[in-house]
Motif scaffolding. Structure first.
Motif, PDB file in Angstrom:
ATOM      1  N   MET A 190      50.198  54.062  53.666  1.00 24.64           N
ATOM      2  CA  MET A 190      51.209  55.331  53.296  1.00 24.64           C
ATOM      3  C   MET A 190      52.179  55.478  54.514  1.00 24.64           C
ATOM      4  O   MET A 190      53.320  55.812  54.226  1.00 24.64           O
ATOM      5  CB  MET A 190      50.423  56.450  52.652  1.00 24.64           C
ATOM      6  N   GLY A 191      51.805  55.536  55.599  1.00 23.21           N
ATOM      7  CA  GLY A 191      52.481  55.548  56.789  1.00 23.21           C
ATOM      8  C   GLY A 191      52.794  56.833  57.354  1.00 23.21           C
ATOM      9  O   GLY A 191      52.633  57.961  56.762  1.00 23.21           O
ATOM     10  N   PRO A 192      53.427  56.778  58.643  1.00 22.66           N
ATOM     11  CA  PRO A 192      53.942  57.807  59.435  1.00 22.66           C
ATOM     12  C   PRO A 192      54.846  58.775  58.630  1.00 22.66           C
ATOM     13  O   PRO A 192      54.977  60.074  58.598  1.00 22.66           O
ATOM     14  CB  PRO A 192      54.450  57.398  60.636  1.00 22.66           C
ATOM     15  N   ARG A 193      55.879  58.114  57.859  1.00 20.36           N
ATOM     16  CA  ARG A 193      56.870  58.958  57.170  1.00 20.36           C
ATOM     17  C   ARG A 193      56.247  59.903  56.067  1.00 20.36           C
ATOM     18  O   ARG A 193      56.485  60.976  55.945  1.00 20.36           O
ATOM     19  CB  ARG A 193      57.978  57.958  56.795  1.00 20.36           C
ATOM     20  N   PHE A 194      55.265  59.142  55.452  1.00 25.23           N
ATOM     21  CA  PHE A 194      54.457  59.903  54.266  1.00 25.23           C
ATOM     22  C   PHE A 194      53.814  61.196  55.052  1.00 25.23           C
ATOM     23  O   PHE A 194      53.830  62.306  54.537  1.00 25.23           O
ATOM     24  CB  PHE A 194      53.640  58.947  53.703  1.00 25.23           C
ATOM     25  N   THR A 195      53.123  60.448  55.958  1.00 26.62           N
ATOM     26  CA  THR A 195      52.421  61.913  56.808  1.00 26.62           C
ATOM     27  C   THR A 195      53.418  62.977  57.223  1.00 26.62           C
ATOM     28  O   THR A 195      53.005  64.299  57.114  1.00 26.62           O
ATOM     29  CB  THR A 195      51.530  61.128  57.973  1.00 26.62           C
ATOM     30  N   PHE A 196      54.260  62.382  57.947  1.00 28.95           N
ATOM     31  CA  PHE A 196      55.216  63.542  58.591  1.00 28.95           C
ATOM     32  C   PHE A 196      55.758  64.423  57.240  1.00 28.95           C
ATOM     33  O   PHE A 196      55.915  65.777  57.189  1.00 28.95           O
ATOM     34  CB  PHE A 196      56.563  63.088  58.977  1.00 28.95           C
ATOM     35  N   LYS A 197      56.277  63.918  55.918  1.00 32.29           N
ATOM     36  CA  LYS A 197      56.619  64.734  54.972  1.00 32.29           C
ATOM     37  C   LYS A 197      55.810  65.533  54.337  1.00 32.29           C
ATOM     38  O   LYS A 197      56.039  66.600  53.699  1.00 32.29           O
ATOM     39  CB  LYS A 197      57.305  63.684  53.891  1.00 32.29           C
ATOM     40  N   LEU A 213      50.642  67.161  49.086  1.00 36.97           N
ATOM     41  CA  LEU A 213      50.236  68.433  49.276  1.00 36.97           C
ATOM     42  C   LEU A 213      48.775  68.189  50.266  1.00 36.97           C
ATOM     43  O   LEU A 213      48.229  69.179  50.402  1.00 36.97           O
ATOM     44  CB  LEU A 213      50.374  69.520  48.410  1.00 36.97           C
ATOM     45  N   GLY A 214      48.393  67.010  50.298  1.00 35.43           N
ATOM     46  CA  GLY A 214      47.106  66.804  50.810  1.00 35.43           C
ATOM     47  C   GLY A 214      46.217  66.585  49.899  1.00 35.43           C
ATOM     48  O   GLY A 214      46.152  66.562  48.735  1.00 35.43           O
ATOM     49  N   GLY A 215      44.835  66.406  50.358  1.00 35.71           N
ATOM     50  CA  GLY A 215      43.575  66.453  49.650  1.00 35.71           C
ATOM     51  C   GLY A 215      43.431  65.268  48.755  1.00 35.71           C
ATOM     52  O   GLY A 215      43.919  64.213  48.811  1.00 35.71           O
ATOM     53  N   ILE A 216      43.147  65.603  47.495  1.00 31.84           N
ATOM     54  CA  ILE A 216      42.787  64.618  46.487  1.00 31.84           C
ATOM     55  C   ILE A 216      44.032  63.783  45.990  1.00 31.84           C
ATOM     56  O   ILE A 216      44.396  62.536  45.563  1.00 31.84           O
ATOM     57  CB  ILE A 216      42.188  65.040  45.374  1.00 31.84           C
ATOM     58  N   GLY A 217      45.160  64.565  46.164  1.00 29.07           N
ATOM     59  CA  GLY A 217      46.564  64.145  45.786  1.00 29.07           C
ATOM     60  C   GLY A 217      46.757  62.745  46.677  1.00 29.07           C
ATOM     61  O   GLY A 217      47.415  61.597  46.024  1.00 29.07           O
ATOM     62  N   ILE A 218      46.537  62.709  48.049  1.00 32.81           N
ATOM     63  CA  ILE A 218      46.808  61.630  48.589  1.00 32.81           C
ATOM     64  C   ILE A 218      45.997  60.331  48.192  1.00 32.81           C
ATOM     65  O   ILE A 218      46.411  59.319  48.027  1.00 32.81           O
ATOM     66  CB  ILE A 218      46.344  61.834  50.266  1.00 32.81           C
ATOM     67  N   LEU A 219      44.538  60.737  47.975  1.00 36.10           N
ATOM     68  CA  LEU A 219      43.556  59.787  47.510  1.00 36.10           C
ATOM     69  C   LEU A 219      44.305  59.024  46.017  1.00 36.10           C
ATOM     70  O   LEU A 219      44.085  57.902  45.674  1.00 36.10           O
ATOM     71  CB  LEU A 219      42.312  60.360  47.268  1.00 36.10           C
ATOM     72  N   LEU A 264      47.239  59.048  44.848  1.00 31.88           N
ATOM     73  CA  LEU A 264      48.328  58.169  45.059  1.00 31.88           C
ATOM     74  C   LEU A 264      47.764  56.728  45.551  1.00 31.88           C
ATOM     75  O   LEU A 264      48.241  55.602  45.105  1.00 31.88           O
ATOM     76  CB  LEU A 264      49.236  58.827  46.066  1.00 31.88           C
ATOM     77  N   PHE A 265      46.874  56.940  46.455  1.00 30.56           N
ATOM     78  CA  PHE A 265      46.285  55.657  47.115  1.00 30.56           C
ATOM     79  C   PHE A 265      45.978  54.648  45.846  1.00 30.56           C
ATOM     80  O   PHE A 265      45.925  53.485  45.708  1.00 30.56           O
ATOM     81  CB  PHE A 265      45.386  55.858  48.160  1.00 30.56           C
ATOM     82  N   ILE A 266      44.994  55.375  45.197  1.00 31.38           N
ATOM     83  CA  ILE A 266      44.313  54.673  44.140  1.00 31.38           C
ATOM     84  C   ILE A 266      45.414  54.188  43.005  1.00 31.38           C
ATOM     85  O   ILE A 266      45.151  52.965  42.897  1.00 31.38           O
ATOM     86  CB  ILE A 266      43.392  55.474  43.378  1.00 31.38           C
ATOM     87  N   GLN A 267      46.326  54.912  42.712  1.00 34.19           N
ATOM     88  CA  GLN A 267      47.523  54.535  42.042  1.00 34.19           C
ATOM     89  C   GLN A 267      48.000  53.074  42.482  1.00 34.19           C
ATOM     90  O   GLN A 267      48.504  52.300  41.875  1.00 34.19           O
ATOM     91  CB  GLN A 267      48.236  55.632  41.783  1.00 34.19           C
ATOM     92  N   THR A 324      45.612  49.943  42.495  1.00 36.03           N
ATOM     93  CA  THR A 324      44.900  49.732  41.309  1.00 36.03           C
ATOM     94  C   THR A 324      45.679  50.087  40.005  1.00 36.03           C
ATOM     95  O   THR A 324      45.596  49.349  39.009  1.00 36.03           O
ATOM     96  CB  THR A 324      43.486  50.635  40.832  1.00 36.03           C
ATOM     97  N   GLY A 325      46.731  50.793  40.028  1.00 33.00           N
ATOM     98  CA  GLY A 325      47.371  51.133  39.026  1.00 33.00           C
ATOM     99  C   GLY A 325      46.884  52.367  38.328  1.00 33.00           C
ATOM    100  O   GLY A 325      47.701  52.830  37.276  1.00 33.00           O
ATOM    101  N   PHE A 326      45.846  52.723  38.359  1.00 33.54           N
ATOM    102  CA  PHE A 326      45.128  53.875  37.747  1.00 33.54           C
ATOM    103  C   PHE A 326      45.876  55.257  37.837  1.00 33.54           C
ATOM    104  O   PHE A 326      46.122  55.614  39.165  1.00 33.54           O
ATOM    105  CB  PHE A 326      43.849  54.141  38.050  1.00 33.54           C
ATOM    106  N   ARG A 327      46.339  55.729  36.903  1.00 32.23           N
ATOM    107  CA  ARG A 327      47.291  56.950  37.116  1.00 32.23           C
ATOM    108  C   ARG A 327      46.847  58.031  38.111  1.00 32.23           C
ATOM    109  O   ARG A 327      45.657  58.552  37.781  1.00 32.23           O
ATOM    110  CB  ARG A 327      47.813  57.592  35.615  1.00 32.23           C
ATOM    111  N   ALA A 328      47.517  58.552  38.965  1.00 33.80           N
ATOM    112  CA  ALA A 328      47.114  59.531  39.973  1.00 33.80           C
ATOM    113  C   ALA A 328      46.955  60.702  38.914  1.00 33.80           C
ATOM    114  O   ALA A 328      45.985  61.468  39.602  1.00 33.80           O
ATOM    115  CB  ALA A 328      48.388  59.724  41.011  1.00 33.80           C
TER     116      ALA A 328
END
Length: 127
Positions: A1-8, A59-65, A67-70, A73-77
């Motif tokens: 997801m990268g540094p830009r994602f982290t900063f935002k 906004l962190g937490g499960i949202g990041i996970l 998005l990563f899974i989506q 795998t394509g499984f909706r966030a």
């Protein structure tokens, strides 16, 4: 997801913290049905998270996970978040009054279904 994602994401979390402190002085409800309030907050939250996700932030937490899974795998966030929330609310019944848990659950279901049905990786992303 990268540094830009982290900063935002850090910036968004900071702004939400400031708004959470400011809004009680700016918005006052004399009366508000708890179910209506939960559904409205769920809808606004779902729409806000879609905007963040589409612009490469969270906004962190499960949202990041979620998005990563989506992305992998394509499984909706929204469904990932809903599964997590259902587990969380199941545990909440043990320590919080059931009526309060159900109001929160209603808001979470609305938010996550909005995300699940509207946020897809093949749609616009403002990264």
């Amino acid at each position: 997801m990268g540094p830009r994602f982290t900063f935002k994401s850090f910036l968004c979390v900071g702004l939400v913290s400031v708004m959470a402190e400011s809004f009680p002085q700016l918005i006052v409800f004399e009366t508000l049905d708890p179910l209506l309030g939960a559904v409205l907050v769920g809808a606004v939250t779902g729409l806000g998270l879609i905007v963040l996700f589409r612009h490469g932030a969270s906004l962190g937490g499960i949202g990041i996970l979620a998005l990563f899974i989506q992305d992998r795998t394509g499984f909706r966030a929204g469904y990932t978040q809903l599964i997590f929330d259902l587990c969380l609310f199941a545990a909440a019944f043990a320590v919080i009054a059931p009526g309060l848990v159900l109001y929160s659950l209603a808001g979470a279901v609305v938010a996550n279904l909005i995300i699940a049905t509207n946020h897809r990786p093949d749609r616009y992303t403002g990264r």
